[in-house]
Design an enzyme around this catalytic site. Structure first.
Site, PDB file in Angstrom:
ATOM      1  N   ARG A 124       0.826  -1.238   0.000  1.00  0.00           N
ATOM      2  CA  ARG A 124       0.000   0.000   0.000  1.00  0.00           C
ATOM      3  C   ARG A 124       0.845   1.266   0.000  1.00  0.00           C
ATOM      4  O   ARG A 124       0.391   2.331   0.396  1.00  0.00           O
ATOM      5  CB  ARG A 124      -0.972   0.012   1.177  1.00  0.00           C
ATOM      6  CG  ARG A 124      -1.956  -1.144   1.131  1.00  0.00           C
ATOM      7  CD  ARG A 124      -3.201  -0.843   1.935  1.00  0.00           C
ATOM      8  NE  ARG A 124      -4.131  -1.947   1.811  1.00  0.00           N
ATOM      9  CZ  ARG A 124      -4.149  -3.006   2.614  1.00  0.00           C
ATOM     10  NH1 ARG A 124      -3.307  -3.079   3.620  1.00  0.00           N
ATOM     11  NH2 ARG A 124      -5.010  -3.967   2.418  1.00  0.00           N
ATOM     12  N   GLU A 188       9.350  18.465 -24.547  1.00  0.00           N
ATOM     13  CA  GLU A 188       8.691  18.845 -23.286  1.00  0.00           C
ATOM     14  C   GLU A 188       9.241  20.184 -22.784  1.00  0.00           C
ATOM     15  O   GLU A 188       8.517  20.958 -22.155  1.00  0.00           O
ATOM     16  CB  GLU A 188       8.875  17.746 -22.223  1.00  0.00           C
ATOM     17  CG  GLU A 188       8.274  16.383 -22.590  1.00  0.00           C
ATOM     18  CD  GLU A 188       6.756  16.283 -22.392  1.00  0.00           C
ATOM     19  OE1 GLU A 188       6.091  17.318 -22.230  1.00  0.00           O
ATOM     20  OE2 GLU A 188       6.242  15.142 -22.424  1.00  0.00           O
ATOM     21  N   LYS A 230       7.306  23.233 -13.655  1.00  0.00           N
ATOM     22  CA  LYS A 230       6.484  22.069 -13.306  1.00  0.00           C
ATOM     23  C   LYS A 230       6.156  22.087 -11.816  1.00  0.00           C
ATOM     24  O   LYS A 230       5.011  21.820 -11.414  1.00  0.00           O
ATOM     25  CB  LYS A 230       7.180  20.769 -13.697  1.00  0.00           C
ATOM     26  CG  LYS A 230       6.314  19.556 -13.347  1.00  0.00           C
ATOM     27  CD  LYS A 230       6.322  18.447 -14.315  1.00  0.00           C
ATOM     28  CE  LYS A 230       5.227  17.435 -13.971  1.00  0.00           C
ATOM     29  NZ  LYS A 230       5.301  16.194 -14.702  1.00  0.00           N
ATOM     30  N   GLU A 240      -4.506  17.418 -10.429  1.00  0.00           N
ATOM     31  CA  GLU A 240      -5.105  17.800 -11.702  1.00  0.00           C
ATOM     32  C   GLU A 240      -6.610  18.033 -11.611  1.00  0.00           C
ATOM     33  O   GLU A 240      -7.390  17.516 -12.418  1.00  0.00           O
ATOM     34  CB  GLU A 240      -4.774  16.772 -12.794  1.00  0.00           C
ATOM     35  CG  GLU A 240      -4.873  17.383 -14.184  1.00  0.00           C
ATOM     36  CD  GLU A 240      -4.219  16.532 -15.273  1.00  0.00           C
ATOM     37  OE1 GLU A 240      -3.099  16.035 -15.076  1.00  0.00           O
ATOM     38  OE2 GLU A 240      -4.853  16.383 -16.323  1.00  0.00           O
ATOM     39  N   ARG A 244      -3.318  21.849 -13.551  1.00  0.00           N
ATOM     40  CA  ARG A 244      -2.265  20.916 -13.942  1.00  0.00           C
ATOM     41  C   ARG A 244      -2.449  20.398 -15.366  1.00  0.00           C
ATOM     42  O   ARG A 244      -1.492  19.965 -16.007  1.00  0.00           O
ATOM     43  CB  ARG A 244      -2.173  19.751 -12.946  1.00  0.00           C
ATOM     44  CG  ARG A 244      -0.996  18.834 -13.247  1.00  0.00           C
ATOM     45  CD  ARG A 244      -0.684  17.841 -12.151  1.00  0.00           C
ATOM     46  NE  ARG A 244       0.404  16.970 -12.590  1.00  0.00           N
ATOM     47  CZ  ARG A 244       1.162  16.245 -11.796  1.00  0.00           C
ATOM     48  NH1 ARG A 244       0.961  16.268 -10.495  1.00  0.00           N
ATOM     49  NH2 ARG A 244       2.119  15.484 -12.289  1.00  0.00           N
ATOM     50  N   HIS A 255      -0.676  11.178 -27.188  1.00  0.00           N
ATOM     51  CA  HIS A 255      -0.963   9.859 -26.621  1.00  0.00           C
ATOM     52  C   HIS A 255      -1.667   8.965 -27.644  1.00  0.00           C
ATOM     53  O   HIS A 255      -1.415   7.757 -27.703  1.00  0.00           O
ATOM     54  CB  HIS A 255      -1.813  10.002 -25.354  1.00  0.00           C
ATOM     55  CG  HIS A 255      -1.033  10.535 -24.181  1.00  0.00           C
ATOM     56  ND1 HIS A 255      -1.636  11.074 -23.079  1.00  0.00           N
ATOM     57  CD2 HIS A 255       0.300  10.608 -23.942  1.00  0.00           C
ATOM     58  CE1 HIS A 255      -0.707  11.452 -22.202  1.00  0.00           C
ATOM     59  NE2 HIS A 255       0.479  11.189 -22.718  1.00  0.00           N
ATOM     60  N   HIS A 268       8.027   9.373 -27.121  1.00  0.00           N
ATOM     61  CA  HIS A 268       7.019  10.222 -26.472  1.00  0.00           C
ATOM     62  C   HIS A 268       7.202  11.689 -26.880  1.00  0.00           C
ATOM     63  O   HIS A 268       6.242  12.363 -27.276  1.00  0.00           O
ATOM     64  CB  HIS A 268       7.099  10.065 -24.953  1.00  0.00           C
ATOM     65  CG  HIS A 268       6.107  10.909 -24.215  1.00  0.00           C
ATOM     66  ND1 HIS A 268       4.753  10.667 -24.251  1.00  0.00           N
ATOM     67  CD2 HIS A 268       6.264  12.021 -23.452  1.00  0.00           C
ATOM     68  CE1 HIS A 268       4.116  11.581 -23.534  1.00  0.00           C
ATOM     69  NE2 HIS A 268       5.015  12.421 -23.037  1.00  0.00           N
TER      70      HIS A 268
HETATM   71  P1  NAD Z   1      12.495   5.944 -21.667  1.00  0.00           P
HETATM   72  O1  NAD Z   1      12.403   5.755 -20.221  1.00  0.00           O
HETATM   73  O2  NAD Z   1      12.097   4.838 -22.553  1.00  0.00           O
HETATM   74  O3  NAD Z   1      14.007   6.350 -21.976  1.00  0.00           O
HETATM   75  C1  NAD Z   1      14.372   6.579 -23.293  1.00  0.00           C
HETATM   76  C2  NAD Z   1      15.513   5.640 -23.752  1.00  0.00           C
HETATM   77  O4  NAD Z   1      16.731   6.206 -23.323  1.00  0.00           O
HETATM   78  C3  NAD Z   1      15.473   4.235 -23.186  1.00  0.00           C
HETATM   79  O5  NAD Z   1      15.982   3.342 -24.143  1.00  0.00           O
HETATM   80  C4  NAD Z   1      16.446   4.314 -22.008  1.00  0.00           C
HETATM   81  O6  NAD Z   1      17.024   3.079 -21.704  1.00  0.00           O
HETATM   82  C5  NAD Z   1      17.468   5.265 -22.557  1.00  0.00           C
HETATM   83  N1  NAD Z   1      18.190   6.040 -21.566  1.00  0.00           N
HETATM   84  C6  NAD Z   1      17.669   6.791 -20.575  1.00  0.00           C
HETATM   85  N2  NAD Z   1      18.638   7.458 -19.960  1.00  0.00           N
HETATM   86  C7  NAD Z   1      19.809   7.131 -20.570  1.00  0.00           C
HETATM   87  C8  NAD Z   1      21.149   7.525 -20.402  1.00  0.00           C
HETATM   88  N3  NAD Z   1      21.521   8.435 -19.507  1.00  0.00           N
HETATM   89  N4  NAD Z   1      22.084   6.949 -21.186  1.00  0.00           N
HETATM   90  C9  NAD Z   1      21.722   6.049 -22.150  1.00  0.00           C
HETATM   91  N5  NAD Z   1      20.469   5.662 -22.377  1.00  0.00           N
HETATM   92  C10 NAD Z   1      19.523   6.210 -21.594  1.00  0.00           C
HETATM   93  O7  NAD Z   1      11.673   7.210 -22.163  1.00  0.00           O
HETATM   94  P2  NAD Z   1      11.634   8.728 -21.697  1.00  0.00           P
HETATM   95  O8  NAD Z   1      11.609   9.516 -22.927  1.00  0.00           O
HETATM   96  O9  NAD Z   1      12.653   9.021 -20.681  1.00  0.00           O
HETATM   97  O10 NAD Z   1      10.215   8.816 -20.966  1.00  0.00           O
HETATM   98  C11 NAD Z   1       9.030   8.586 -21.677  1.00  0.00           C
HETATM   99  C12 NAD Z   1       7.981   8.080 -20.732  1.00  0.00           C
HETATM  100  O11 NAD Z   1       7.724   9.074 -19.740  1.00  0.00           O
HETATM  101  C13 NAD Z   1       6.654   7.799 -21.410  1.00  0.00           C
HETATM  102  O12 NAD Z   1       6.157   6.578 -20.935  1.00  0.00           O
HETATM  103  C14 NAD Z   1       5.773   8.925 -20.959  1.00  0.00           C
HETATM  104  O13 NAD Z   1       4.421   8.567 -20.930  1.00  0.00           O
HETATM  105  C15 NAD Z   1       6.318   9.190 -19.589  1.00  0.00           C
HETATM  106  N6  NAD Z   1       6.024  10.528 -19.077  1.00  0.00           N
HETATM  107  C16 NAD Z   1       5.532  10.613 -17.818  1.00  0.00           C
HETATM  108  C17 NAD Z   1       5.275  11.837 -17.256  1.00  0.00           C
HETATM  109  C18 NAD Z   1       4.805  11.936 -15.842  1.00  0.00           C
HETATM  110  O14 NAD Z   1       4.436  13.035 -15.408  1.00  0.00           O
HETATM  111  N7  NAD Z   1       4.821  10.875 -15.086  1.00  0.00           N
HETATM  112  C19 NAD Z   1       5.542  13.003 -17.994  1.00  0.00           C
HETATM  113  C20 NAD Z   1       6.062  12.875 -19.271  1.00  0.00           C
HETATM  114  C21 NAD Z   1       6.306  11.622 -19.799  1.00  0.00           C
HETATM  115  N1  GLY Z   2       3.183  15.367 -17.589  1.00  0.00           N
HETATM  116  C1  GLY Z   2       1.934  15.862 -17.137  1.00  0.00           C
HETATM  117  C2  GLY Z   2       1.826  15.997 -15.675  1.00  0.00           C
HETATM  118  O1  GLY Z   2       2.748  15.703 -14.943  1.00  0.00           O
HETATM  119  O2  GLY Z   2       0.818  16.423 -15.198  1.00  0.00           O
END
Ligand code: NAD
Ligand code: GLY
Length: 369
Positions: A124, A188, A230, A240, A244, A255, A268
């Protein structure tokens, strides 16, 4: 990139008893101060970030009295799924994690979202530490406490709000980030300029070349300012209820693109770039955004090597269908964030079907090139 000036910048996310610091520096610095001492820690990484940074993080944890276990999952968006969530939870039981234990998310947004969600439901809820290693995770996903996984029907359809105890941005980890992933994160960053800060948008235009070179000082400023924006939004509206939503500028179409093309086809940030151009088109029609402003945004995204046109043969209907499952949709009607000008947006717009489709046609149309 180099080591910058060696200074650590701290941005606080002001959420009363759930508040925490984002530390941005040239190394892991004082990362663990907020994480307490002497508990079991599970380091979650992917097949890229684990081999690169697992040892450094593990040593740091052990030096602070933690006993570490480690789980590595395949890199990529398709790991943000129910089966990997199950694997993490089972590993946590086998590794003996208890309510005082810490989950350390070492990677990009996939690891942060998945690991954070696992931490939110295990027993939890246990503490988790974000160590974002992609630009996108540093400026966005590691901050604000949104965690979750995808379903085949859509992005982030299962999740929880669960704030980390701290976010540790080690700028040096960007040295190993592949170019395409780095540029994806810049989408972003551009978003923050559009939704909140015209001066920051101007700074991005001015420092475009330095950003593409990953200049350390410019990156430190850009990541710091993105986190400040942010943090300011999340502090006003953690769950949100309203404001937000502006952080999702461009994300309704983004998406849908990710889901329809298959996770990972468009990164993304690439999908967000297309979604921003799309939201700009709708904003021109509905919210008074000038075509000059729209053009500036498109030029900046293109300058960062991000996509701004969708292939002409991609059909609208499947994308529109997924947009109805967007979390901001009510009774299948998506709610949009639209821009009045660079630096000022409003949220909660319903847009006619004709306007939605017309903007999509415009996104595909060569006459915007
Ligand atoms: P990801 O986590 O897939 O990382 C991108 C790629 O880069 C992967 O292959 C990873 O292994 C590699 N990588 C990461 N750091 C590295 C480094 N320092 N050196 C070498 N390789 C590295 O993708 P992302 O772009 O980081 O994140 C996208 C995700 O984040 C999506 O699922 C999206 O929906 C989510 N997201 C969430 C929020 C939130 O508020 N929670 C906001 C925006 C995006
Ligand atoms: N990436 C959108 C949020 O964090 O609200």
């Amino acid at each position: 990139m180099g080591k910058g000036d060696g200074m650590e910048k701290v941005v606080h996310v002001d959420l009363a008893d759930r508040g925490y610091d984002i530390r941005i520096g040239p190394d892991f610095g004082s990362t663990l101060e907020a994480a307490g001492e002497g508990r079991a820690a599970l380091i979650l990484a992917d097949s890229h970030t684990g081999p690169l940074y697992r040892d450094a993080v593990c040593h740091m944890l052990e030096n602070n009295g933690f006993i570490c276990s480690y789980l590595e999952i395949p890199a990529g968006e398709s790991s943000k799924c129910l089966s990997q969530l199950g694997a993490i939870l089972e590993h946590a039981v086998e590794a003996g994690l208890d309510r005082k234990s810490l989950l350390v998310a070492l990677g990009g947004g996939v690891i942060g979202d998945l690991g954070g969600f696992a931490a939110s439901v295990y027993l939890r809820g246990i503490s988790f530490l974000q160590i974002p290693t992609s630009l996108l995770a540093m400026v966005d996903s590691a901050v604000g406490g949104k965690t979750g996984i995808n379903l085949p029907q859509g992005k982030n359809l299962v999740g929880a709000f669960h704030q980390p105890v701290s976010v540790a941005v080690n700028l040096a980890t960007l040295e190993t980030l592949p170019e395409r992933e780095y540029r994806s994160g810049l989408a972003e960053v551009v978003k923050y300029g559009i939704i909140y800060d015209e001066d920051f948008f101007g700074y991005l235009e001015k420092e475009q070349d330095a950003l593409l070179r990953r200049d350390a000082a410019v990156l430190a400023h850009v990541i710091g300012r993105s986190c400040e924006i942010k943090a300011a939004v999340v502090a006003q509206d953690e769950r949100e209820g309203g404001l937000r939503a502006i952080l999702n500028y461009g994300h309704t179409l983004a998406h849908a693109i990710e889901a329809v093309f298959g996770y990972g086809v468009y990164l993304h940030g690439e999908a967000v770039s297309l979604g921003i151009v799309y939201a700009n088109c709708v904003s021109e029609a509905r919210c008074g955004l000038s075509s000059d402003a729209s053009r500036r945004v498109q030029d900046l995204l293109e300058g960062f090597g991000l996509p701004v046109h969708i292939p002409r043969d991609v059909e609208w209907n499947p994308l529109r269908a997924v947009m109805s499952t967007d979390k901001k949709a009510q009774r299948g009607v998506p709610k949009f964030v639209l821009a009045e000008r660079i630096g000022a947006v409003q949220f909660g717009f319903e847009v006619s079907e004709e306007a939605l489709e017309a903007a999509y046609r415009s996104l595909a149309s060569p006459d915007r090139q």
